[in-house]
Write an enzyme that holds these catalytic residues in place. Structure first.
Site, PDB file in Angstrom:
ATOM      1  CE  LYS A 205      -2.386  -1.667  -1.100  1.00  0.00           C
ATOM      2  NZ  LYS A 205      -1.249  -1.307  -1.970  1.00  0.00           N
ATOM      3  CB  CYS A 259      -0.640   4.170   0.786  1.00  0.00           C
ATOM      4  SG  CYS A 259      -1.381   4.045  -0.851  1.00  0.00           S
TER       5      CYS A 259
END
Length: 445
Positions: A205, A259
């Site tokens: 991720k 993010c």
């Protein structure tokens, strides 16, 4: 195991749509959040997220009774943690909210339950943060429970389809846990399910958003080179991308969202000796608003007040988390320059120092009397703007961080235009017809 009673900790941009999708699939879902304002909206049947598709599915789930929300967990079969994982002021990973959520839910977990962390987290968080809190309640985290890391799949603007249709990485602390979580996600996700270990899932991720950050930084460096060399980087990108194994992004005014500007720091924090490239990429992307402002100053026009067009970090959204506009504001304040902010979707946003920045929705009013305008967000409303849109400005200087405006019409009307990745265009200059029409758009977040 029925796995029908679901507890979701965190009713934000990830947890709330995930909970609503599960309720829509027939699960009994209890959402938990500590923000009274969020709970007030949800308990009145509304949705605190402005994305239309999210609003629809959330309000439907609440109306059905299959989704409820409170500030306290209840007993269930599956517990999912979807809380923020920020960085500290000195760029260290902060998993305190994950730890607090795990400590809270651990009091409601029973033997045999499935516990899933979805929050983007440093490598080892599932075992050494969530696992520690569960173990403190007397559980053997491998034998008594099924503990997994399954990273969120959210892209604002396409949230529902991203959650449902994307492949899911299923990282189990044990193979049994991974298999159980995979079967659970299969009940509401149509994408593939890729079973692996929790640590590999955590690392993968972080790789995803770090990869994007580094490639955006590369595009911004190409833009700097083109500006210095007196060429339009878009013309070069169009040619480079004809190569079958090359796909260069476009440069821009910086990177935002929760993010890309955050996740690379988790790797830098955990593995400082290996991550010099990541630190440099972060510096380049965070420095892009400062670079754009430096180009404005170098144009030579007197600037006392500017209009910042775009507070959202990405076009056609109301999300201003970690917006590049904040870096621009710091640069302006350092030089004693005043500013006003316009955005058709964002009403205000909170800076990291706690200040609330007001945002206007009337473009003409925002531009009235300012000396220059700096476009930071690729909203549709800014695309193709010409001289008439900027007629109320006191000055005639526009920095186009997204290469959206009508350069030809503006320079013909006496404006100076500063495109990203291309030379400054004086009123007598003729912009390239290819500008802004080539290359892959690097969409942050």
């Amino acid at each position: 195991m029925s796995d029908n009673k679901i507890i979701v900790i965190g009713m934000g941009y990830v947890g709330l749509p995930t909970a609503a999708i599960m309720a829509d699939a027939g699960f009994d879902v209890h959402g938990v959040d500590v923000n009274p304002a969020t709970l007030q909206v949800l308990n009145a049947g509304g949705c605190p997220i402005g994305e239309p598709e999210v609003t629809r599915i959330v309000t439907d789930a609440l109306a059905s009774g299959r989704l409820r929300a409170s500030d306290t967990p209840v007993n269930g079969d599956v517990f999912i943690i979807c809380v923020p994982t920020p960085i500290t002021h000195d760029k260290r990973a902060d998993v305190s909210i994950v730890r607090s959520a795990a400590r809270t839910l651990a009091k409601y977990v029973k033997k045999g339950d499935l516990v899933i962390l979805e929050s983007t987290s440093p490598v080892g968080t599932t075992e050494h943060t969530v696992g520690e809190e569960l173990a403190a309640q007397g559980f053997d985290i491998r034998e008594d429970l099924d503990l997994c890391y399954c990273p969120e799949r959210v892209f604002p603007g396409s949230t529902i389809s991203e959650i449902v249709e994307n492949d899911r990485i299923i990282g189990g602390l044990t193979p049994r846990a991974a298999a159980r979580a995979s079967a659970f996600y299969a009940r509401f996700c149509s994408g593939g399910r890729l079973e692996t270990t929790a640590t590999i899932a955590e690392f993968s991720k972080l790789m995803e958003n770090t990869y994007r950050d580094v490639n955006i930084a590369l595009a911004n460096v190409f833009g700097h080179i083109a500006e210095t060399a007196g060429i339009d980087v878009n013309d070069a990108i169009a040619l480079a991308n004809r190569h079958p194994r090359v796909n260069v992004h476009k440069p821009g005014p910086g990177v935002g969202g929760h993010c890309i500007p955050v996740d690379p720091w988790f790797l830098v924090d955990g593995f400082p000796e290996h991550t010099g490239l990541l630190r440099q990429s972060r510096a380049i992307n965070d420095g892009q608003p400062h670079h754009l402002w430096a180009r404005v100053k170098s144009a030579g026009a007197p600037i006392a007040k500017v209009a910042i067009l775009g507070a959202a970090y990405r076009g056609n959204l109301d999300d201003a988390r970690d917006t590049p506009a904040e870096h621009l504001i710091h640069a302006l304040e350092a030089d004693g320059v005043g500013y006003v902010v316009h955005d058709p979707y964002v009403s205000n946003f909170r800076m990291h120092d706690g200040r609330i920045v007001p945002v206007g929705i009337d473009l003409a009013q925002t531009l009235d009397g300012v000396d220059g305008a700096i476009i930071m967000t690729d909203h549709s409303e800014y695309r193709g703007l010409g001289p008439e849109a900027f007629a109320g400005m006191a000055g005639k200087l526009i920095a186009d961080g997204r290469n959206l405006v009508d350069r030809r019409a503006l320079t013909a009307a006496g404006f100076t235009v500063i495109p990203v990745g291309a030379p400054l265009l004086r009123p007598s200059a003729v912009p390239s017809l290819a500008a802004g029409q080539s290359g892959k758009v690097a969409t942050p977040g």
